[in-house]
Design a protein around this motif. Structure first.
Motif, PDB file in Angstrom:
ATOM      1  N   CYS A  42       9.298   3.415  -0.061  1.00 26.02           N
ATOM      2  CA  CYS A  42       9.353   1.949  -0.034  1.00 26.02           C
ATOM      3  C   CYS A  42       8.017   1.308  -0.554  1.00 26.02           C
ATOM      4  N   ILE A  43       8.031   0.168  -1.371  1.00 24.65           N
ATOM      5  CA  ILE A  43       6.921  -0.491  -1.865  1.00 24.65           C
ATOM      6  C   ILE A  43       6.680  -1.791  -1.014  1.00 24.65           C
ATOM      7  N   GLY A  44       7.386  -2.149  -0.128  1.00 28.85           N
ATOM      8  CA  GLY A  44       7.263  -3.434   0.587  1.00 28.85           C
ATOM      9  C   GLY A  44       7.445  -4.666  -0.196  1.00 28.85           C
ATOM     10  N   LYS A  77       7.320  -4.480   8.155  1.00 29.23           N
ATOM     11  CA  LYS A  77       6.405  -4.111   9.025  1.00 29.23           C
ATOM     12  C   LYS A  77       5.024  -3.726   8.504  1.00 29.23           C
ATOM     13  N   GLU A  78       4.028  -3.881   9.343  1.00 25.51           N
ATOM     14  CA  GLU A  78       2.865  -3.365   8.676  1.00 25.51           C
ATOM     15  C   GLU A  78       2.535  -2.041   9.068  1.00 25.51           C
ATOM     16  N   VAL A 111      -1.005   3.790   6.255  1.00 21.09           N
ATOM     17  CA  VAL A 111      -0.556   4.773   5.448  1.00 21.09           C
ATOM     18  C   VAL A 111      -2.054   5.670   5.266  1.00 21.09           C
ATOM     19  N   VAL A 112      -1.939   6.883   5.737  1.00 18.18           N
ATOM     20  CA  VAL A 112      -3.025   7.877   5.551  1.00 18.18           C
ATOM     21  C   VAL A 112      -2.886   8.656   4.406  1.00 18.18           C
ATOM     22  N   THR A 113      -3.618   8.789   3.145  1.00 21.03           N
ATOM     23  CA  THR A 113      -3.648   9.717   2.424  1.00 21.03           C
ATOM     24  C   THR A 113      -4.889  10.489   2.166  1.00 21.03           C
ATOM     25  N   GLU A 114      -5.103  11.442   1.235  1.00 18.97           N
ATOM     26  CA  GLU A 114      -6.234  12.409   1.222  1.00 18.97           C
ATOM     27  C   GLU A 114      -7.456  11.615   1.096  1.00 18.97           C
ATOM     28  N   GLU A 115      -7.327  10.614   0.203  1.00 23.65           N
ATOM     29  CA  GLU A 115      -8.830   9.909   0.084  1.00 23.65           C
ATOM     30  C   GLU A 115      -8.851   8.639   1.015  1.00 23.65           C
ATOM     31  N   ILE A 116      -7.865   7.857   1.194  1.00 20.12           N
ATOM     32  CA  ILE A 116      -8.164   6.692   1.714  1.00 20.12           C
ATOM     33  C   ILE A 116      -6.921   6.323   2.839  1.00 20.12           C
ATOM     34  N   THR A 117      -7.324   5.480   3.779  1.00 20.34           N
ATOM     35  CA  THR A 117      -6.343   4.870   4.681  1.00 20.34           C
ATOM     36  C   THR A 117      -6.282   3.449   4.802  1.00 20.34           C
ATOM     37  N   TYR A 118      -4.940   3.206   4.405  1.00 23.53           N
ATOM     38  CA  TYR A 118      -4.854   1.595   4.162  1.00 23.53           C
ATOM     39  C   TYR A 118      -3.743   1.117   4.881  1.00 23.53           C
ATOM     40  N   ILE A 119      -3.642  -0.170   5.117  1.00 25.25           N
ATOM     41  CA  ILE A 119      -2.530  -0.818   5.632  1.00 25.25           C
ATOM     42  C   ILE A 119      -1.613  -1.589   4.644  1.00 25.25           C
ATOM     43  N   THR A 120      -0.386  -1.351   4.935  1.00 25.92           N
ATOM     44  CA  THR A 120       0.651  -1.830   3.873  1.00 25.92           C
ATOM     45  C   THR A 120       1.942  -2.461   4.506  1.00 25.92           C
TER      46      THR A 120
END
Lengths: 136, 1015
Positions: free
Chosen positions: B931-933, B949-950, B953-962
């Motif tokens: 899903c791309i929201g 819903k917010e 997302v935790v990836t290897e490099e960054i963590t972000y809110i989507t």
């Protein structure tokens, strides 16, 4: 080869057009044998890729049916069907497949309309001849 | 204290009985649905289309028939009659006589082989005697239960001991000539009487010459119009020709005190208009004429329907009551004599056919049943009830609904039926769930790791399929398809022994998927799914291939092509079933409380009905006091003061321990869905509830700008009532003007209640001072149903009636009203008057738009709330868990509002009474990783099931809110629109996945030789 017999994929929604097809059966309304029905709950489930796939697989035509606007079992799902199928029908014009995809509303009480819709579409496709995508 | 029995006997299997039964069964009560004929369905099953939407009657009814027959809590007792009722409210013993059908229902598959061989022809009741049926018969194609019945009166074997053909040809040995009537005693807590009406028999009115073959009743005409009727929908005269001119004569057996039928039958004006309209759809050249006294188009959407019929369809409405039908002694042609309106002249006109619009009369069987039940009847032969308790009979624990109480149309009958269910449920609330049976299935087989092993049953359906499709060839072909382990032919796949056989085959061949190639999934899928469950298979691992309705029945002349098509259909089903996944429903806890908006009679009744069943209930009223519109009126049509019903109701509402009343309060915010609504009140409080009822009522229109309203001596009916109560009506001459501000361009609807209100007040004025002159200026007098009595009474008291037309309205001057009377040759009259009373329509109050927004429910162009289906779901919204009642839906009288309010409560409680809410297995789910929201799913969903819903997302490099979409399984209905819309295919529409549908499309394309390469 014998006379060209169109091979047509037909999508029906569970609540209206599939029921209309059932009613045509109960009324023993006779129509050509060329269509094969795929049932979905709502015509709004039918994504454009299904139409493309059917044509690519060798269907000479695709007939999409659902509830009349205002009658949709899912309130307004068919409004989106109308929009999506409108786009598909447009695209067909540019692909040399004009007239091979058609959208029609058939209610649960319209057995005769179901027969007419199928009969007319089969004749329309018969007039168009085999799909250029059909692998022979 | 009697022991409460958690079961209800519902007498009468028409639409009323079916609705009561379904509501009660859904609420956890056991129901015995007792019907005297071989099938449930009643008169509605005979109708062609229904007004005012021209929906096909059978299309809307047959799902209800199927639902009633499948419901685990409903026991159908067809071809049965109640013989005796004893006991008291909460615990009755009911003796039911089950008439012998001479056919074993467990063995009969309704294959119709016996029909072909039965030599006896009998008039077919379903087609109103216009065609023949056999002595062994199914009453109509959609009959429920689908079991043959032998008509003992006409069967040659049963009367003369000869023939026996049906027994000889029956392959299932279902015929049992030795069967006897037998009595069965059932124990129930309550009884509902809903055995309906009898169509009036016009034979006694000799002047209408019903014996002439082209004079038919309106019910016969319904059958003529129906595609399942005697001439498959082609209206024909007795000589076989198509009629060119048809007349409808209204009020045959209604509004006729001379034959003891003073009531209006409430439905005939509308059905005649509908019949004329449908007949003209069949034949655009047809000329139609409806002779009527007043055209009573009083229900929701009726007036607009009538105007369309008159102005667009070209139906001729003639205001006259013909004295009879003449038959030309030489040509045998029909003609109708009638008085030309507004003159003393008579006219005579020839017609090809004459339709007698027959009324609804109390049936003999209903009268007999009322006697057995010991309930009181009213002077017209209906079951007696009161305005404030419209479903309650004189015997505690016995309720009545539908046309056994008074003539009424389908939606009012359905509302009544749910209302009666509510009353029965209320007294049995503590016994809820005690007598219901839950089916126990064997543990489900885990098939996750298994390759598909598919079994295919190809059904002959007697000769229905096998006479066209070469079934052995299909079986042979299917056995070559990938994953098919075992395919075989079956004469009747749906017979009990065949179902047992399917279970054995599943075990024997270790099948994990099943296809039955037979008839439509719309009727038979649940049956076969159940069989799969009995054999330990998840019910979603099943597929029906429809080779009957979609193949053998519609290609009868092309057996070879039909056989090829049948092979394709089964191949496509096999491809689909191979990819089907087991699906599971989810059971969710929910809030069992109710909330009602609006504290008028409808709202109070609904709230009380919910609270009485033991559920926490909130009642929200924005005014400082309860009572609603009724507070502005002072008397009811039965002569009682409004206080006589309001005061006890308010007392009950305010003293009920389950009920919290908020007056001077509004509901400002709502979130959530059925089962877990959260609302915020204007006082800051928060409330939680599972179901809501909108009962926001209506107001009397302020007829500003109409007929001099605003000057001292021009008042509305409600103001008149207040004056009457005060004794301050100082007037010798009173003029009432009907439709003041109604039935016009701004408010095109008929307000339904105003004629009855005007009669009530005209009578009061006359009774107070018989010397008064009272004039009622009207367009149509619509005192429908039993309220016709008030119109009669007003005329007896000397109230004068003058008809005006909408394009020549009365003019109100100073002490004088000028009117052109249509009844008296357009004569202009000047009436001296002391006061003018305007009958102004009811209008939707301010704020309905906001209430509609709260629950995302629709309102119509007249600002009344729009129900889910105008005929069969009169108190439901399309949105689950939200219901409507009273004049919020359209103007209505007090008894109708109360019946509807109880109905809405019944519908709400059928949800609240469940222990847990069960979600459907066929829903859509989102793959959050894909899903791309974008929110397209949120836009297309008609129910608001997906929500962005917010998420972090935790990836290897960054963590972000989507934002990611999430679909609420309790709200999703499984239409699949979101899956079609999703640009990244993140949404899976379960049971209709892209993969499954694609496989079917591919299977369509693969002609014989290519099967292997695909596999």
């Amino acid at each position: 080869m014998a006379e060209f017999e169109p091979r047509i994929v037909m999508f029906c929604c569970n609540w209206c057009s599939y029921a209309g097809a059932d009613l045509a059966g109960v009324g023993r309304l006779q129509y050509p044998t060329n269509t094969r029905v795929i049932r979905v709950m709502c015509s709004s489930r039918i994504q454009p890729t299904f139409i493309l796939q059917a044509l690519k697989d060798g269907a000479d035509g695709v007939l999409v049916t659902g509830c009349h606007i205002g009658d949709c079992h899912y309130i307004d799902g068919n409004v989106y069907t109308e929009e999506r199928m409108g786009n598909v029908v447009d695209a067909m014009k540019h692909l040399g497949l004009e007239g091979r995809v058609h959208l029609e509303w058939v209610s649960a009480s319209e057995g005769p309309k179901f027969r007419e819709t199928v009969t007319e579409f089969v004749e329309q496709i018969r007039a168009h001849g085999p799909s250029p995508l059909r692998a022979e | 204290m009697v022991e409460l029995i958690g079961a209800v006997a519902v007498a009468g299997g028409g639409i009323a009985g079916i609705q009561s039964a379904l509501d009660l069964a859904d609420s956890g009560l056991k129901v015995y649905l007792i019907e005297s004929t071989p099938s449930i369905g009643g008169v509605m099953a005979q109708l062609d289309k229904t007004f005012p939407t021209l929906d096909c009657s059978m299309c809307t009814l047959s799902p209800k028939l199927a639902e009633a027959s499948r419901h685990p809590n409903i026991e159908l007792m067809t071809y049965s009659e109640i013989k005796e009722i004893s006991g008291d409210a909460g615990n009755f013993e009911v003796t039911v006589t089950r008439k012998a059908t001479f056919v074993d229902p467990d063995k009969c598959t309704a294959c119709e082989l016996c029909l072909a061989k039965c030599p006896v022809k009998v008039l077919d009741e379903y087609n109103a005697g216009m065609s023949k049926r056999k002595a062994i018969y199914l009453p109509f194609p959609q009959a429920v239960p689908r079991v043959m019945t032998i008509d003992a009166e006409h069967c040659i074997y049963l009367t003369k001991g000869k023939c026996g053909n049906c027994k000889k040809v029956c392959e299932n040995d279902a015929i049992d000539y030795e069967m006897k009537d037998k009595d069965e005693v059932i124990n129930v807590g309550s009884v509902i009487l809903s055995t309906g009406f009898a169509p009036f028999d016009p034979t006694e009115l000799e002047q209408f010459h019903y014996e002439h073959l082209d004079v038919v009743t309106s019910l016969e005409f319904e059958r003529l119009l129906s595609s399942s009727g005697p001439y498959v929908g082609h209206v024909k005269m007795a000589n076989g020709e198509t009629p060119k001119k048809i007349a409808w004569l209204q009020c045959i057996g209604s509004r006729n005190p001379e034959i003891g039928r003073p009531n209006c039958s409430a439905v005939c004006c509308m059905y005649a208009t509908k019949e004329a309209m449908v007949a003209m759809e069949h034949d655009s050249e047809l000329e139609t004429t409806i002779f009527n006294i007043d055209l009573r188009a009083f229900g929701k959407g009726f007036e607009q329907f009538y105007q369309r019929a008159k102005n667009e369809t070209g139906i001729r409405f003639i205001r006259s009551r013909p004295s009879g039908v003449d038959i030309d002694p030489i040509t045998n042609r029909l003609s109708v004599r009638y008085e030309v309106e507004g003159s003393t002249e008579t006219a005579c006109e020839e017609f090809d056919m004459v339709i007698l619009s027959i009324g609804l009369t109390p049936s003999e069987s209903s009268k007999k049943l009322a006697e057995i039940a010991g309930v009181e009847m009213d002077e017209y032969g209906n079951i007696a009830t009161a305005i404030d308790a419209p479903m309650t009979t004189s015997v505690p624990g016995i309720f009545a609904c539908g046309t056994i109480v008074a003539p009424k149309d389908i939606p009012d009958t359905v509302a009544d039926a749910s209302g009666a269910a509510s009353k029965a449920h209320s007294i049995l609330a503590s016994a809820r769930g005690t007598l219901v049976t839950e089916r126990i299935y064997p543990p489900e087989k885990d098939i996750k790791e298994e390759e598909p092993r598919i079994g295919v049953v190809v059904c002959d359906c007697g000769i229905n399929i096998a006479s066209v499709v070469d079934v052995p060839a299909v079986v042979e072909y299917v056995n070559t398809l990938p994953h098919v382990v075992h395919a075989y032919e079956q004469t009747y796949a749906c017979s009990t022994d065949s179902l047992d056989n399917i279970k054995d085959v599943i075990k024997e061949h270790n099948l994990n998927r099943v296809v039955v190639a037979s008839c439509t999934p719309r009727t038979h899928e649940p049956l076969f799914q159940d069989t799969c469950r009995d054999a330990g298979l998840n019910p979603y691992l099943f597929e029906l291939a429809n080779i009957r309705e979609h193949c053998s029945w519609v290609h009868q002349q092309e057996p070879e092509l039909a056989t090829e098509k049948a092979k394709d259909i089964v191949r496509m089903s096999v491809a689909r079933v191979a990819l089907l996944d087991p699906l599971y429903t989810q059971k969710l806890d929910f809030n069992h409380g109710g909330l009602v908006i609006g504290g008028g009679v409808a709202g109070m009744t609904a709230a009380l009905d919910i609270a009485e069943k033991g559920f926490t209930t909130y009642l929200i009223e924005r005014e400082p006091e309860l009572g609603g519109l009724l507070r502005t009126f002072t008397r009811l049509q039965d002569g009682r003061t409004t206080g006589e019903i309001l005061d006890p109701m308010i007392a009950a509402v305010t003293s009920n321990p389950n009920l919290t009343v908020y007056t001077g309060t509004t509901l400002d915010e709502v979130e959530g869905a059925m089962g877990r609504f959260k609302g915020k009140l204007s006082n800051g409080e928060e409330v939680e509830f599972g179901s809501a009822i909108i009962a926001t009522g209506a107001n009397e229109f302020e007829p500003e700008g109409y007929f001099g309203y605003g000057s001292d001596n021009v008042i509305t009916q409600s103001a008149l009532e207040v004056k009457l109560d005060e004794g301050t009506v100082d007037a010798k001459n009173v003029v009432m003007i009907q439709c003041a501000g109604g039935r016009n361009d701004e408010r095109p609807y008929c307000s339904r209640v105003c004629c009855t209100t005007a009669m009530k007040n005209a009578i009061r004025l006359k009774e107070e001072d018989p010397e008064r002159n009272i004039y009622v200026l009207y367009r149509d007098i619509r005192t429908y149903g039993v309220w016709e009595a008030l119109y009669t009474r007003a005329r007896e008291l000397g109230v004068l009636f003058m008809r005006y037309s909408e394009d020549d309205e009365p003019i109100v001057g100073d002490g004088i009203v000028t009117i052109t009377d249509k009844l008296l040759n357009d004569t202009k009259f000047e009436i001296a008057t002391d006061i003018v009373v305007l009958s102004a329509p009811l209008v939707a109050p301010d704020g309905v738009e906001a209430t509609a927004m709260l629950f995302k429910v629709p309102i119509d162009s007249d600002r009344f709330f729009l129900e889910a289906h105008i005929k069969l779901r009169p108190v439901d919204f399309a949105t689950d868990g939200v219901f409507l009642a009273g004049s919020a839906q359209a103007p209505k009288l007090v008894d109708e509002s109360i019946s509807q309010a109880s109905a809405a409560a019944s519908r709400a409680c059928s949800i609240l009474a469940k222990e847990q809410l069960e979600t459907s297995g066929v829903i859509s789910v989102v793959d959050a990783e894909v899903c791309i929201g974008c929110g397209r799913c949120v836009e297309v969903c008609p129910y608001g099931a997906p929500e962005l819903k917010e998420v972090e997302v935790v990836t290897e490099e960054i963590t972000y809110i989507t934002r990611k979409s999430e679909i609420d399984p309790a709200v999703c209905k499984g239409c699949g629109s979101c899956a079609a819309e999703c640009p990244t295919s993140a949404i899976t529409s379960r049971h209709f996945t892209t993969k499954q549908i694609s496989a079917v499309i591919d299977a369509f394309a693969f002609i014989d030789g290519r099967v292997e390469e695909v596999a």
